[in-house]
Motif scaffolding. Structure first.
Motif, PDB file in Angstrom:
ATOM      1  N   ALA A   1     -43.683 -53.757 -16.274  1.00  0.00           N
ATOM      2  CA  ALA A   1     -44.559 -52.890 -15.465  1.00  0.00           C
ATOM      3  C   ALA A   1     -45.015 -53.629 -14.208  1.00  0.00           C
ATOM      4  O   ALA A   1     -45.046 -53.060 -13.108  1.00  0.00           O
ATOM      5  N   TYR A   2     -45.325 -54.896 -14.372  1.00  0.00           N
ATOM      6  CA  TYR A   2     -45.762 -55.704 -13.218  1.00  0.00           C
ATOM      7  C   TYR A   2     -44.655 -55.785 -12.169  1.00  0.00           C
ATOM      8  O   TYR A   2     -44.885 -55.604 -10.968  1.00  0.00           O
ATOM      9  N   LEU A   3     -43.447 -56.029 -12.631  1.00  0.00           N
ATOM     10  CA  LEU A   3     -42.310 -56.148 -11.714  1.00  0.00           C
ATOM     11  C   LEU A   3     -42.053 -54.818 -11.000  1.00  0.00           C
ATOM     12  O   LEU A   3     -41.806 -54.788  -9.781  1.00  0.00           O
ATOM     13  N   GLN A   4     -42.155 -53.738 -11.781  1.00  0.00           N
ATOM     14  CA  GLN A   4     -41.942 -52.414 -11.171  1.00  0.00           C
ATOM     15  C   GLN A   4     -42.982 -52.151 -10.080  1.00  0.00           C
ATOM     16  O   GLN A   4     -42.666 -51.663  -8.996  1.00  0.00           O
ATOM     17  N   TRP A   5     -44.225 -52.506 -10.375  1.00  0.00           N
ATOM     18  CA  TRP A   5     -45.291 -52.324  -9.374  1.00  0.00           C
ATOM     19  C   TRP A   5     -44.967 -53.147  -8.121  1.00  0.00           C
ATOM     20  O   TRP A   5     -45.031 -52.654  -6.990  1.00  0.00           O
ATOM     21  N   LEU A   6     -44.580 -54.394  -8.364  1.00  0.00           N
ATOM     22  CA  LEU A   6     -44.321 -55.306  -7.245  1.00  0.00           C
ATOM     23  C   LEU A   6     -43.217 -54.786  -6.314  1.00  0.00           C
ATOM     24  O   LEU A   6     -43.271 -54.923  -5.090  1.00  0.00           O
TER      25      LEU A   6
ATOM     26  N   THR B   1     -42.174 -51.500  -6.141  1.00  0.00           N
ATOM     27  CA  THR B   1     -42.269 -50.109  -5.681  1.00  0.00           C
ATOM     28  C   THR B   1     -43.537 -49.814  -4.881  1.00  0.00           C
ATOM     29  O   THR B   1     -43.551 -48.882  -4.075  1.00  0.00           O
ATOM     30  N   ASP B   2     -44.602 -50.556  -5.097  1.00  0.00           N
ATOM     31  CA  ASP B   2     -45.843 -50.297  -4.364  1.00  0.00           C
ATOM     32  C   ASP B   2     -45.694 -50.848  -2.936  1.00  0.00           C
ATOM     33  O   ASP B   2     -45.501 -52.068  -2.760  1.00  0.00           O
ATOM     34  N   ASP B   3     -45.815 -49.977  -1.958  1.00  0.00           N
ATOM     35  CA  ASP B   3     -45.615 -50.469  -0.592  1.00  0.00           C
ATOM     36  C   ASP B   3     -46.808 -51.298  -0.095  1.00  0.00           C
ATOM     37  O   ASP B   3     -46.844 -51.744   1.047  1.00  0.00           O
TER      38      ASP B   3
END
Ligand SMILES: Cc1ncc(COP(=O)(O)O)c(C=O)c1O
Length: 415
Positions: free
Chosen positions: A178-183, A185-187
């Motif tokens: 989840a952390y990696l996905q946030w990193l 995808t979050d602009d």
């Protein structure tokens, strides 16, 4: 020993830890100049998966040496290289349906990691790399930037840029995917899209942290969706160490680049290669090179090594020994103290003593050495005792080593 103490650089390490002069080595046993025998649970940091002086591989290397065949040939075409490429393709890649180009690098793991990072950057036009806390990838500046431990990084003495470290699976309190996905995808994450994610599927120096198949699959999916290259560093945990030839087979994934070194030469000679999906194989001739990327003895040993691996059904053998090791740890070592935990797969295991006392693992290594056994620590504060015997270790020597280890842990816990 005096000449080593007087003349060799202060950077020396293992000869301080095991202060004897070794002379001979056979399979999982080493002998010093006084004739003392040592059980080897280190296998030269995983570069001797098929044991010291494996007779099958030695026969091929010796036969090659008897003739006036070339030893170093840059990357010219030679019989030895041709035969290695044929054997590796037929015996290892094809049965696994893997379609990779094989790139011969300079002879160290770190050189091949540098090549992988350069190639990922060249392919994507991006600069950044994502690596994991607990990862170890080598000591030259590009690979060192991916390596996480402070001790190694401090030797660089300059900034180690272009790498963002993220938590590996199992980092307490963090959902690493989840952390990696946030990193990514979050602009507003503050991190640019990287060229590659580099990982060990089992972090070896990081303390034997075994990624689950689900986690590896999720990571593969993220890389595919985000168009990021997945680089698997199989330098220490490839070549059969985890019970399959490649460490990632258990997750049924195909990395974009695989890095192999250490045991790939079969006999312990220096060698490192990249396996690259054909569409990413875009270096121009000599855009990454190295004088010693054509060590013929390594090719000869490498060919014999994969033959040995297949002929001796090493996967079955490793699975059998893995059970012996795990059962011993559960029955004989865990009862010593409730705070002891363990992790591992195949023939790489870690006994984590950190919850008792971070210094305990080093004490255990000392006690083992007094009983003529060689092994290493790993992980945070070096608090994990790492078991890395040759895959070929005979059962009775494996048992002998495990008993020495148990007695050492008992003694260290009581002291
Ligand atoms: C996983 C991993 N990557 C890279 C390296 C670096 O290899 P070398 O020491 O041959 O440069 C190592 C060495 O221990 C390793 O274990």
């Amino acid at each position: 020993m005096k000449i080593i103490e007087n003349s060799e650089s202060e950077v020396r390490y293992y000869c301080r830890k095991y202060p004897v002069v070794f002379q001979r080595a056979v399979n999982a046993e080493m002998f010093d100049t006084e004739g003392h025998r040592y059980i080897d649970f280190l296998a030269s940091a995983g570069s001797l998966n098929y044991g010291h002086n494996n007779p099958y591989i030695k026969k091929a290397v010796r036969a090659y040496l008897e003739e006036d065949y070339p030893i170093n040939m840059l990357d010219m075409a030679t019989v030895a290289k041709t035969e290695f490429l044929e054997s590796f393709t037929e015996l290892i890649l094809k049965p696994r349906n893997l379609d990779y180009k094989i790139m011969c690098c300079g002879p160290t793991g770190t050189n091949a990691i540098e090549a992988a990072l350069k190639l990922a950057r060249k392919n994507t036009g991006r600069e950044g790399i994502i690596a994991f806390g607990g990862g170890f990838h080598g000591m030259t500046l590009g690979s060192l930037a991916c390596t996480s431990d402070r001790g190694s990084r401090n030797g660089g003495h300059i900034p180690l840029p272009y790498v963002t470290h993220v938590p590996f699976e199992g980092t307490p309190g963090i959902d690493s995917i989840a952390y990696l996905q946030w990193l990514l995808t979050d602009d507003h994450s503050g991190v640019e899209k990287p060229a590659a994610i580099v990982l060990e599927t089992v972090q070896a120096e990081g303390g034997i942290n075994v990624a689950s198949a689900e986690w590896l699959k999720a990571l593969r999916q993220i890389c595919t969706e985000e168009d990021i290259l997945m680089i698997v560093d199989d330098i220490q945990v490839g070549n059969g160490r985890c019970g399959t030839f490649f460490s990632f087979e258990r997750a049924n994934i195909v990395p974009d680049i695989v890095v192999l070194s250490k045991s790939i030469s079969g006999f312990g000679n220096p060698m490192a290669i990249l396996l690259v999906k054909p569409e990413y194989d875009i270096f121009k001739p000599a855009e990454h090179n190295g004088t010693f990327r054509g060590n013929q003895l390594s090719f000869v040993g490498g060919k014999a090594g994969v033959e040995y691996y297949v002929q001796n059904e090493m996967e079955k053998e490793t699975a059998r020994k893995a059970e012996i090791i795990e059962e011993f740890i559960r029955k004989e070592i865990l009862p010593i103290d409730a705070r002891i935990t363990y992790r591992g797969i195949g023939m790489i295991w870690g006994i984590d003593l950190g919850a008792i006392n971070p210094d305990l693992a080093e004490k255990v290594l000392k006690l083992c050495f007094e009983k003529n056994m060689i092994l290493e620590s790993a992980g945070r504060n070096n608090s994990v005792v790492k078991l890395l015997p040759p895959l070929t270790i005979p059962d009775e020597i494996l048992a002998e080593g495990l008993h020495i280890l148990r007695d050492a842990i008992c003694a260290a816990c009581k002291a």
